[in-house]
Design an enzyme around this catalytic site. Structure first.
Site, PDB file in Angstrom:
ATOM      1  N   ASP A 116       0.838  -1.190   0.000  1.00 39.12           N
ATOM      2  CA  ASP A 116       0.000   0.000   0.000  1.00 39.12           C
ATOM      3  C   ASP A 116       0.876   1.244   0.000  1.00 39.12           C
ATOM      4  O   ASP A 116       2.003   1.235   0.533  1.00 39.12           O
ATOM      5  CB  ASP A 116      -0.887   0.033   1.249  1.00 39.12           C
ATOM      6  CG  ASP A 116      -1.916  -1.078   1.247  1.00 39.12           C
ATOM      7  OD1 ASP A 116      -2.227  -1.590   0.158  1.00 39.12           O
ATOM      8  OD2 ASP A 116      -2.406  -1.419   2.337  1.00 39.12           O
ATOM      9  N   ARG A 117       0.359   2.314  -0.566  1.00 38.17           N
ATOM     10  CA  ARG A 117       1.113   3.558  -0.643  1.00 38.17           C
ATOM     11  C   ARG A 117       1.718   3.997   0.699  1.00 38.17           C
ATOM     12  O   ARG A 117       2.889   4.364   0.765  1.00 38.17           O
ATOM     13  CB  ARG A 117       0.237   4.669  -1.211  1.00 38.17           C
ATOM     14  CG  ARG A 117       0.961   5.993  -1.367  1.00 38.17           C
ATOM     15  CD  ARG A 117       0.090   7.023  -2.056  1.00 38.17           C
ATOM     16  NE  ARG A 117       0.856   8.211  -2.396  1.00 38.17           N
ATOM     17  CZ  ARG A 117       0.443   9.151  -3.231  1.00 38.17           C
ATOM     18  NH1 ARG A 117      -0.733   9.044  -3.812  1.00 38.17           N
ATOM     19  NH2 ARG A 117       1.198  10.201  -3.496  1.00 38.17           N
TER      20      ARG A 117
END
Length: 249
Positions: free
Chosen positions: A54-55
């Site tokens: 995830d970012r």
């Protein structure tokens, strides 16, 4: 410049910074910096992403340097032959090791699954959780005069979207800095009192077999400055040192 933690003629692994997208995405059409393109330019070679983070999550991110090696590595992920170890700082005291065996509803992609007619399925989801340290701080973030936090080692058996974040929220120990599944009041309190505003989730280690030689590899990504800052403020230096994340003077 990305921190490269492993590189040979077949694959490369980097320590992905928090806040950086793996590749171009509809999530942020204005973003211009991505891990995949940055790494390609850095090593002068096309790279094939094998998995995602995830970012806001930092840590070990693996790429193949050919389509054949990408296929071999992907097969290891799909058959659960790769061991993944994460670390997280969560709200509250987690005092005993536990296995979170709690199915999660499939999260469909807003773009790829835009026209899907099927209902999201309930997916098997298992996470092993080991507490490493706890701290109580004399700061009133919630309704109590003090605030408690735990450092956890998390080992997901399955690889569902936002699995660790959702599982920790399920057991009422949300990960600090999680804006989607976490405690926004705790997140603000950590930012205001400890000057740390990132998601406190890090993919520390990948253990896998080399796709060509078969040698067992351990790829480790060290914690970044925000992690070490919070670790120091919470007095967890010895634990971090025992994990090989920092060196004590």
């Amino acid at each position: 410049m990305l921190e490269i933690i492993y590189h040979d003629e077949f694959m490369v692994a980097v320590n992905k910074p928090a806040g950086m997208l793996v590749h171009r995405s509809w999530l942020d059409s204005k973003e211009t910096v991505f891990v995949m393109q940055t790494l390609r330019d850095q090593i002068g070679q096309f790279v094939y992403p094998i998995h995602r983070l995830d970012r806001p999550t930092s840590g070990v991110l693996l790429f193949a340097l050919s389509s054949e090696v990408a296929r071999l590595l992907a097969a290891q992920f799909e058959s659960h032959q790769i061991e993944k170890i994460y670390h997280a700082v969560v709200r509250g005291y987690v005092e005993e090791a536990q296995t979170i065996d709690y199915p999660l509803l499939e999260q469909l992609d807003k773009i790829a699954d835009k026209y899907a007619t099927r209902e999201p399925a309930l997916q098997e989801c298992v996470t092993h959780c080991l507490p490493l340290a706890q701290v109580e701080c004399p700061i009133a973030i919630g309704r109590y005069p003090t605030s408690r936090f735990s450092l956890l080692e998390l080992k997901p058996e399955t690889g569902r979207k936002h699995q660790l974040r959702r599982h920790m929220s399920h057991i009422r120990h949300p990960i600090i800095g999680d804006s989607k599944h976490g405690d926004l009041r705790q997140n603000r309190g950590i930012s205001q009192n400890f000057a740390v505003s990132r998601l406190m989730l890090h993919a520390t280690q990948l253990i896998l077999s080399h796709p060509i030689s078969g040698e067992r590899l351990s790829l480790v990504a060290k914690w970044d400055g925000s992690w070490l800052s919070l670790i120091n403020q919470f007095g967890w230096q010895q634990v971090a040192d025992s994990l090989g994340m920092i060196k004590l003077d």
